[in-house]
Enzyme design. Structure first.
Site, PDB file in Angstrom:
ATOM      1  N   LYS A  54       0.831  -1.150   0.195  1.00  0.00           N
ATOM      2  CA  LYS A  54       0.155  -0.051  -0.034  1.00  0.00           C
ATOM      3  C   LYS A  54       0.843   1.194   0.064  1.00  0.00           C
ATOM      4  O   LYS A  54       0.498   2.186  -0.626  1.00  0.00           O
ATOM      5  CB  LYS A  54      -1.109   0.018   1.077  1.00  0.00           C
ATOM      6  CG  LYS A  54      -2.111  -1.238   1.209  1.00  0.00           C
ATOM      7  CD  LYS A  54      -2.580  -1.392   2.237  1.00  0.00           C
ATOM      8  CE  LYS A  54      -3.692  -2.491   2.160  1.00  0.00           C
ATOM      9  NZ  LYS A  54      -4.643  -2.815   3.607  1.00  0.00           N
ATOM     10  N   GLN A  98      -4.900  -1.728  10.137  1.00  0.00           N
ATOM     11  CA  GLN A  98      -4.576  -2.972   9.172  1.00  0.00           C
ATOM     12  C   GLN A  98      -5.275  -3.967   9.952  1.00  0.00           C
ATOM     13  O   GLN A  98      -4.775  -4.185  11.084  1.00  0.00           O
ATOM     14  CB  GLN A  98      -3.252  -3.145   8.925  1.00  0.00           C
ATOM     15  CG  GLN A  98      -2.868  -4.590   8.113  1.00  0.00           C
ATOM     16  CD  GLN A  98      -3.249  -4.613   6.460  1.00  0.00           C
ATOM     17  OE1 GLN A  98      -3.488  -3.444   6.075  1.00  0.00           O
ATOM     18  NE2 GLN A  98      -3.844  -5.778   6.142  1.00  0.00           N
ATOM     19  N   ASP A 121     -11.059   2.828   4.338  1.00  0.00           N
ATOM     20  CA  ASP A 121     -11.559   1.496   4.111  1.00  0.00           C
ATOM     21  C   ASP A 121     -12.974   1.308   3.944  1.00  0.00           C
ATOM     22  O   ASP A 121     -13.580   0.304   3.607  1.00  0.00           O
ATOM     23  CB  ASP A 121     -11.270   0.596   5.414  1.00  0.00           C
ATOM     24  CG  ASP A 121      -9.642  -0.150   5.287  1.00  0.00           C
ATOM     25  OD1 ASP A 121      -9.544  -0.404   4.137  1.00  0.00           O
ATOM     26  OD2 ASP A 121      -9.116  -0.033   6.312  1.00  0.00           O
TER      27      ASP A 121
HETATM   28  N1  GUN Z   1      -6.625  -6.711   6.184  1.00  0.00           N
HETATM   29  C1  GUN Z   1      -6.937  -7.405   4.962  1.00  0.00           C
HETATM   30  N2  GUN Z   1      -7.670  -6.605   3.931  1.00  0.00           N
HETATM   31  C2  GUN Z   1      -7.705  -5.466   4.803  1.00  0.00           C
HETATM   32  C3  GUN Z   1      -8.392  -4.202   4.299  1.00  0.00           C
HETATM   33  O1  GUN Z   1      -8.913  -4.028   3.154  1.00  0.00           O
HETATM   34  N3  GUN Z   1      -8.311  -3.270   4.956  1.00  0.00           N
HETATM   35  C4  GUN Z   1      -7.729  -3.373   6.218  1.00  0.00           C
HETATM   36  N4  GUN Z   1      -7.640  -2.434   7.021  1.00  0.00           N
HETATM   37  N5  GUN Z   1      -7.114  -4.611   6.607  1.00  0.00           N
HETATM   38  C5  GUN Z   1      -7.168  -5.610   5.769  1.00  0.00           C
END
Ligand code: GUN
Length: 290
Positions: A54, A98, A121
């Protein structure tokens, strides 16, 4: 004829060009690039890789990214304090906590504490509520990525029967909401299947578009789909040193009309939609201060 491959990496690259232009425009107007702050608690290696990807994507598109790492023994109260600090930080546009969090931290109060205007998100109940009412602020990243893959593959969604296999908060449920709403990239007839669905294959065989999002490696087999359908594979299960999707790709790709691979399908799209949401968050805050 083997299926057309829906190349998420390539679609993501196209979308990122526009996101980079939008980010540059925000920077020229505010003096600051859109800024994503990711919070990683503990040292789960897979999460560390996701967060790193990311951050790299942010750098490539001209977004600012910050990673805050907290130790595995962090308490819920400590994480909550950090979220509140980021909410108040005027230099931060988007906040991403996360998941999964270490066992001692209940994720619900943490995700509920993220400012809805920085919730890139789209996990906050206010944003989920707006989405379910058909007036979204942010779109959740993975469902938005799936929708964009269909659009950029030239798949006509209106009137089609989409069968979503999986009812998760992150993917299945919000995706179904998005595709059944009014609009050119929606207006679908949507069925959600899950682990308790009776004769699942009978349902998936009626689909024009199948989205596999239940987290069971290679669960969707060739005899579960009609020839020519579009298959999007959201699954990512680690099997040994490989990432495996929810679709038996080798066999299903002999029957489907188009199919997304794993890796190289939904994954790069999810990250791209996160970038798009971060730019949108920056724009929302710009218009707030006008
Ligand atoms: N862990 C796995 N997928 C995601 C996501 O889309 N967002 C977040 N914050 N954590 C994740």
């Amino acid at each position: 004829m083997p299926a057309r491959i829906i190349d998420g990496k390539q679609i993501a690259a196209t979308l990122k060009e526009q996101i980079a232009r939008d980010a540059a425009q925000v920077k020229s107007q505010t003096g600051h690039a859109p800024h994503l702050t990711a919070v990683l608690v503990g040292d789960d290696p897979a999460s560390a890789v996701y967060v790193r990807n990311k951050q790299l994507a942010c750098e490539k598109t001209g977004l600012q990214s910050t990673l805050v790492r907290l130790p595995a023994e962090t308490t819920g109260a400590e994480l909550l304090a950090l979220v509140n600090q980021l909410n108040a930080d005027r230099s931060v546009d988007g906040i991403l906590v996360q998941l999964p969090l270490p066992r001692q931290i209940d994720p619900v109060p943490i995700l509920d504490a993220v400012s809805p205007l920085k919730d890139v998100d789209c996990f906050h109940p206010e944003n989920v509520g707006l989405l379910s009412q058909g007036r979204p602020r942010f779109l959740p990243c993975t469902p938005a990525g799936v929708q964009q893959m269909l659009v950029h593959t030239g798949v006509s969604i209106p009137g089609s029967h989409v069968v979503v296999v999986g009812r998760s908060d992150l993917v299945g449920r919000p995706l179904a909401l998005m595709l059944m709403q009014k609009g050119p990239a929606a207006d679908a007839t949507v069925t959600i299947c899950h682990s308790r669905t009776r004769d699942l294959a009978a349902v998936t065989r009626t689909a024009d578009i199948v989205v596999a999002a239940m987290g069971k490696p290679q669960f969707i087999k060739a005899d579960m789909i009609r020839p020519g359908v579009v298959v999007i594979d959201v699954g990512t299960t680690r099997v040994g040193d490989k990432i495996v999707g929810d679709v038996d790709f080798a066999k299903v790709s002999e029957v489907a009309g188009a199919i997304s691979p794993v890796p190289g399908g939904v994954g790069p799209m999810t990250i791209t939609m996160l970038l798009a949401n971060t730019v949108l968050a920056a724009k929302l805050r710009m218009s707030e201060h006008e």
